[in-house]
Design a protein around this motif. Structure first.
Motif, PDB file in Angstrom:
ATOM      1  N   ALA A  66       4.806   4.413   5.158  1.00  0.00           N
ATOM      2  CA  ALA A  66       4.382   3.045   4.863  1.00  0.00           C
ATOM      3  C   ALA A  66       4.072   2.875   3.375  1.00  0.00           C
ATOM      4  O   ALA A  66       4.442   1.861   2.759  1.00  0.00           O
ATOM      5  CB  ALA A  66       3.151   2.692   5.706  1.00  0.00           C
ATOM      6  N   MET A  69       7.414   2.825   1.446  1.00  0.00           N
ATOM      7  CA  MET A  69       8.149   1.575   1.632  1.00  0.00           C
ATOM      8  C   MET A  69       7.479   0.415   0.896  1.00  0.00           C
ATOM      9  O   MET A  69       8.148  -0.442   0.320  1.00  0.00           O
ATOM     10  CB  MET A  69       8.249   1.250   3.124  1.00  0.00           C
ATOM     11  CG  MET A  69       9.140   2.189   3.932  1.00  0.00           C
ATOM     12  SD  MET A  69      10.854   2.222   3.362  1.00  0.00           S
ATOM     13  CE  MET A  69      10.876   3.799   2.540  1.00  0.00           C
ATOM     14  N   SER A  70       6.144   0.375   0.917  1.00  0.00           N
ATOM     15  CA  SER A  70       5.454  -0.725   0.228  1.00  0.00           C
ATOM     16  C   SER A  70       5.658  -0.644  -1.283  1.00  0.00           C
ATOM     17  O   SER A  70       5.793  -1.681  -1.957  1.00  0.00           O
ATOM     18  CB  SER A  70       3.959  -0.697   0.565  1.00  0.00           C
ATOM     19  OG  SER A  70       3.351   0.493   0.095  1.00  0.00           O
ATOM     20  N   LEU A 155      12.451  -4.098   5.523  1.00  0.00           N
ATOM     21  CA  LEU A 155      11.866  -2.901   6.116  1.00  0.00           C
ATOM     22  C   LEU A 155      12.547  -2.552   7.439  1.00  0.00           C
ATOM     23  O   LEU A 155      12.768  -1.377   7.745  1.00  0.00           O
ATOM     24  CB  LEU A 155      10.370  -3.101   6.337  1.00  0.00           C
ATOM     25  CG  LEU A 155       9.500  -2.987   5.084  1.00  0.00           C
ATOM     26  CD1 LEU A 155       8.089  -3.466   5.361  1.00  0.00           C
ATOM     27  CD2 LEU A 155       9.470  -1.542   4.590  1.00  0.00           C
ATOM     28  N   VAL A 196       4.710   1.265  11.099  1.00  0.00           N
ATOM     29  CA  VAL A 196       5.020   1.624   9.716  1.00  0.00           C
ATOM     30  C   VAL A 196       5.589   0.416   8.968  1.00  0.00           C
ATOM     31  O   VAL A 196       5.176   0.117   7.837  1.00  0.00           O
ATOM     32  CB  VAL A 196       6.009   2.801   9.674  1.00  0.00           C
ATOM     33  CG1 VAL A 196       6.548   3.012   8.261  1.00  0.00           C
ATOM     34  CG2 VAL A 196       5.337   4.080  10.172  1.00  0.00           C
ATOM     35  N   CYS A 197       6.519  -0.306   9.588  1.00  0.00           N
ATOM     36  CA  CYS A 197       7.120  -1.479   8.934  1.00  0.00           C
ATOM     37  C   CYS A 197       6.068  -2.552   8.666  1.00  0.00           C
ATOM     38  O   CYS A 197       6.014  -3.131   7.563  1.00  0.00           O
ATOM     39  CB  CYS A 197       8.240  -2.041   9.805  1.00  0.00           C
ATOM     40  SG  CYS A 197       9.720  -1.003   9.898  1.00  0.00           S
ATOM     41  N   THR A 199       2.789  -2.235   8.398  1.00  0.00           N
ATOM     42  CA  THR A 199       1.828  -1.802   7.389  1.00  0.00           C
ATOM     43  C   THR A 199       2.438  -1.813   5.996  1.00  0.00           C
ATOM     44  O   THR A 199       1.786  -2.210   5.023  1.00  0.00           O
ATOM     45  CB  THR A 199       1.304  -0.393   7.721  1.00  0.00           C
ATOM     46  OG1 THR A 199       0.755  -0.388   9.040  1.00  0.00           O
ATOM     47  CG2 THR A 199       0.236   0.044   6.729  1.00  0.00           C
ATOM     48  N   GLY A 200       3.697  -1.380   5.871  1.00  0.00           N
ATOM     49  CA  GLY A 200       4.354  -1.397   4.574  1.00  0.00           C
ATOM     50  C   GLY A 200       4.456  -2.803   4.011  1.00  0.00           C
ATOM     51  O   GLY A 200       4.191  -3.035   2.814  1.00  0.00           O
ATOM     52  N   SER A 219      -4.543   0.773   4.698  1.00  0.00           N
ATOM     53  CA  SER A 219      -4.067   2.068   5.192  1.00  0.00           C
ATOM     54  C   SER A 219      -4.874   2.550   6.385  1.00  0.00           C
ATOM     55  O   SER A 219      -4.373   3.332   7.209  1.00  0.00           O
ATOM     56  CB  SER A 219      -4.159   3.121   4.079  1.00  0.00           C
ATOM     57  OG  SER A 219      -3.320   2.800   3.003  1.00  0.00           O
TER      58      SER A 219
END
Length: 413
Positions: A66, A69-70, A155, A196-197, A199-200, A219
């Motif tokens: 995450a 990706m962010s 994402l 994960v997507c 959160t990113g 996070s």
């Protein structure tokens, strides 16, 4: 050490090339927005340090994924446009992932190279899709919900690419069919992959508005989710260990040879993989294979060497029904009991899992008793029995697995 398959080498080579170019360019130009790069690098490092090991999970380091990706989709920091590009994103994420992987490499936990290759390539893909267009002002008119949906779409596309990479690496390493592997990876996206997507995207949007202090705040939910998944994985491991202990009861009591249940379970799972069973179906198959002989505990007179494949059909069915009754009393999934109960039925009436257990059990018993050349002799006997006793597609799958993986399953000494 065995040579790596060509597809694995190709994926690793592409990741290494992208990493080398990114590190070289970043070293030459220096870091843009150094505090931002260090903050995201620290987040990825913490995520990699807390990476799962020893569990069958799709994303081993969700917090690291995450964070990476962010950073790849970061356009603003506290309202100020950022200027880091694709190469800096890859370089920072790679350096952080390498630092976070040091303890895992030292302890021999793997496959670290596959994990790093996926991380580099997926982060590079996301950065290529976003950073050049953002730096040229292509997203200048995107605001509010539309911009959030854009990040989520990128994402999701990146997650799909990562699923393809993961399936390709697993296919190259194991030679299992690519289709079922990809299906399992895509199914797993609905779990930790969606977290994960989300959160990113949220972290990229939050940093754009309020700055870097948003990273630890956003996070925390994913970290708590990761801890919950760890607990769930521990429960599943304990559950499997309990079933394995129950399966050993027939060996301890002297009804079956040592290691028979484990050999049948391992080979049944490999055949199930070859035939395209899903992950839940493979779990049911493995548990049923471990407990397929448990009905013998109800017998007054043990079957010689536990070899039930040579018994009359009526006796095989009686033992199978006794086994199913025992499985139901243990509280194991009822689907496992059904497979155990029906392993002696005519194969045309059996579910696929029961067909697999029946054929693999017979193979192990015949290979054990046939002496030198036992595996080939046993396989030939199974092929001769495909007219009525064993499913032809299962026997051929078994032959493929044996030829590919050299699982000859020798007799226990």
């Amino acid at each position: 050490m065995s040579a790596r398959p060509p597809l694995t080498l190709l994926i690793h080579a592409c990741a290494a090339l992208l990493a080398a170019v990114s590190l070289a360019v970043t070293h030459r130009t220096g870091l843009e927005e150094r505090p931002t790069a260090l903050a995201f690098g620290l987040l990825v490092t913490i995520g990699e340090l807390s990476r799962w090991t020893g569990a069958r999970v799709r994303e081993a380091a969700p917090l690291g994924a995450a964070g990476a990706m962010s950073y790849a989709l970061l356009g603003e920091d506290a309202g100020q446009p950022t200027h880091h590009g694709v190469t800096q994103v890859v370089a920072v994420v790679l350096a952080a992932a390498l630092i976070g992987s040091v303890p895992h490499i030292a302890c021999g936990r793997g496959p670290v190279l596959d994990h790093l290759a996926r991380r580099v390539l997926t982060v590079g893909f996301a950065a290529v899709c976003f950073q050049p267009l953002y730096n040229r002002g292509a997203f200048g008119e995107w605001r509010g919900p539309a911009y959030a949906l854009l990040l989520l779409a990128l994402l999701a596309l990146t997650a799909l690419c990562d699923a393809v990479l993961a399936a390709a690496l697993a296919h190259s390493r194991t030679q299992w069919p690519f289709g079922p592997l990809l299906r399992d990876e895509l199914h797993a996206l609905l779990g930790i992959g969606s977290a994960v997507c989300a959160t990113g995207a949220v972290m990229a949007l939050a940093v754009a508005v309020v700055g870097l202090w948003a990273l630890p705040v956003f996070s925390l939910p994913l970290l708590l989710t990761q801890l919950s998944f760890k607990r769930y994985a521990a429960v599943r491991t304990t559950y499997r260990q309990t079933i394995t202990s129950l399966a050993r009861a027939t060996e301890i009591a002297g009804y079956t040879p040592a290691g028979h249940a484990r050999r049948v379970a391992a080979l049944s799972r490999a055949v199930g993989r070859d035939l395209g069973l899903t992950r839940p179906e493979l779990t049911v198959l493995e548990y049923a294979a471990l407990m397929h002989d448990i009905g013998q505990l109800s017998l007054v007179d043990p079957v010689p060497a536990g070899a039930t494949a040579g018994l009359p059909t009526a006796e095989q069915r009686r033992i199978a029904l006794l086994g199913g009754a025992v499985v139901r009393q243990t509280g194991v999934d009822a689907a496992v009991a059904v497979v155990v109960e029906r392993q002696a039925d005519p194969y045309r009436e059996q579910p696929l899992a029961a067909r697999i257990v029946r054929a693999v059990n017979a193979y192990d018993e015949k290979a054990r008793d046939a002496g030198p050349g036992g595996p080939l002799t046993a396989l030939e006997e199974l092929r001769l029995g495909t007219a009525g006793d064993y499913a032809p597609e299962v026997v051929e799958s078994l032959a493929r697995v044996l030829a590919r993986d050299c699982l000859t399953l020798p007799a226990a000494g």
